[in-house]
Design an enzyme around this catalytic site. Structure first.
Site, PDB file in Angstrom:
ATOM      1  N   HIS A   6     -38.787  12.324 -29.710  1.00 58.70           N
ATOM      2  CA  HIS A   6     -37.591  13.363 -29.689  1.00 58.70           C
ATOM      3  C   HIS A   6     -36.532  12.971 -30.198  1.00 58.70           C
ATOM      4  O   HIS A   6     -36.177  12.144 -30.730  1.00 58.70           O
ATOM      5  CB  HIS A   6     -37.663  13.773 -28.355  1.00 58.70           C
ATOM      6  CG  HIS A   6     -37.104  12.768 -27.315  1.00 58.70           C
ATOM      7  ND1 HIS A   6     -38.040  11.960 -26.298  1.00 58.70           N
ATOM      8  CD2 HIS A   6     -35.765  11.981 -27.708  1.00 58.70           C
ATOM      9  CE1 HIS A   6     -37.231  10.890 -25.885  1.00 58.70           C
ATOM     10  NE2 HIS A   6     -35.920  10.806 -26.503  1.00 58.70           N
TER      11      HIS A   6
HETATM   12  P1  TYD Z   1     -38.244  10.540 -21.710  1.00 56.39           P
HETATM   13  O1  TYD Z   1     -36.823  10.388 -22.102  1.00 56.39           O
HETATM   14  O2  TYD Z   1     -38.851  11.765 -21.703  1.00 56.39           O
HETATM   15  O3  TYD Z   1     -38.992   9.256 -22.047  1.00 56.39           O
HETATM   16  P2  TYD Z   1     -40.017   9.154 -23.466  1.00 56.39           P
HETATM   17  O4  TYD Z   1     -39.381   9.859 -24.395  1.00 56.39           O
HETATM   18  O5  TYD Z   1     -40.028   7.829 -23.831  1.00 56.39           O
HETATM   19  O6  TYD Z   1     -41.245   9.726 -22.929  1.00 56.39           O
HETATM   20  O7  TYD Z   1     -38.054  10.225 -20.019  1.00 56.39           O
HETATM   21  C1  TYD Z   1     -39.222   9.949 -19.176  1.00 56.39           C
HETATM   22  C2  TYD Z   1     -39.190  10.574 -18.057  1.00 56.39           C
HETATM   23  O8  TYD Z   1     -38.027   9.883 -17.251  1.00 56.39           O
HETATM   24  C3  TYD Z   1     -38.840  12.040 -18.010  1.00 56.39           C
HETATM   25  O9  TYD Z   1     -39.631  12.788 -17.215  1.00 56.39           O
HETATM   26  C4  TYD Z   1     -37.176  12.347 -17.153  1.00 56.39           C
HETATM   27  C5  TYD Z   1     -37.211  10.773 -16.638  1.00 56.39           C
HETATM   28  N1  TYD Z   1     -35.706  10.293 -17.179  1.00 56.39           N
HETATM   29  C6  TYD Z   1     -34.775  10.396 -16.111  1.00 56.39           C
HETATM   30  O10 TYD Z   1     -35.005  10.701 -14.775  1.00 56.39           O
HETATM   31  N2  TYD Z   1     -33.320   9.750 -16.251  1.00 56.39           N
HETATM   32  C7  TYD Z   1     -33.227   9.364 -17.684  1.00 56.39           C
HETATM   33  O11 TYD Z   1     -31.952   8.736 -17.828  1.00 56.39           O
HETATM   34  C8  TYD Z   1     -34.282   9.129 -18.548  1.00 56.39           C
HETATM   35  C9  TYD Z   1     -33.967   8.582 -19.994  1.00 56.39           C
HETATM   36  C10 TYD Z   1     -35.491   9.587 -18.410  1.00 56.39           C
END
Ligand code: TYD
Length: 137
Positions: free
Chosen positions: A52
């Site tokens: 992303h």
């Molecule tokens: P995400 O940033 O989408 O990880 P990736 O891109 O590696 O899949 O985060 C995964 C999940 O974690 C998302 O549902 C939201 C949660 N999250 C939080 O609650 N707080 C945070 O600081 C981060 C980075 C993620």
């Protein structure tokens, strides 16, 4: 282009026979105000994280333990950064497509970010990212 603003930042190292120490400080070694810290761990072999871009969020990524690759793409150029030192960080500006992969066993990715978690900051689709990037100034 945006990839020009990407920076590998070498952090201070205090070498000591009792064990080494490194650190970074708000707005000094990291070029933004830190508002959030998260970490990625227990990544099963072959998995990828990220995939992303963010509208305005900036991040700084350190491989505190083990190694992994961060692949950055600004819509024109792609660059792979192999992080494997606990005293080296990668500064990722806003509006860069980023993916993390090739995690070693027991690797630990520390990430500090310029804002609190906000889902609306995420650009989850690469084609959408490229369109936005073309109109970005
Ligand atoms: P995400 O940033 O989408 O990880 P990736 O891109 O590696 O899949 O985060 C995964 C999940 O974690 C998302 O549902 C939201 C949660 N999250 C939080 O609650 N707080 C945070 O600081 C981060 C980075 C993620």
């Amino acid at each position: 282009m945006n990839l020009d603003k990407v920076k590998i930042i070498e952090l201070p190292r205090v070498l000591d026979e009792r064990g080494n120490l490194s650190f970074f400080e708000n707005e000094k070694h990291v070029p933004f105000t830190i508002k959030r810290t998260y970490w990625i761990y227990d990544v099963p072999g072959g998995e990828a994280r990220g995939g992303h871009a963010y509208h305005s969020l900036q991040e700084f990524i350190v491989a505190l333990s083990g190694s992994f690759d961060v692949i950055l793409n600004d819509g024109h150029t792609e660059k792979r950064f192999a992080l494997n030192r606990s005293y080296v960080g990668l500064y990722v500006p806003r509006m860069i497509w980023r993916q993390m992969e090739n995690f070693s066993t027991n690797s630990l990715a520390l990430i500090v970010a310029s804002d609190l978690y906000k889902q609306e900051e995420y650009i989850p689709d690469f084609e959408q990212y490229k369109t936005l990037q073309q109109h970005d100034h």
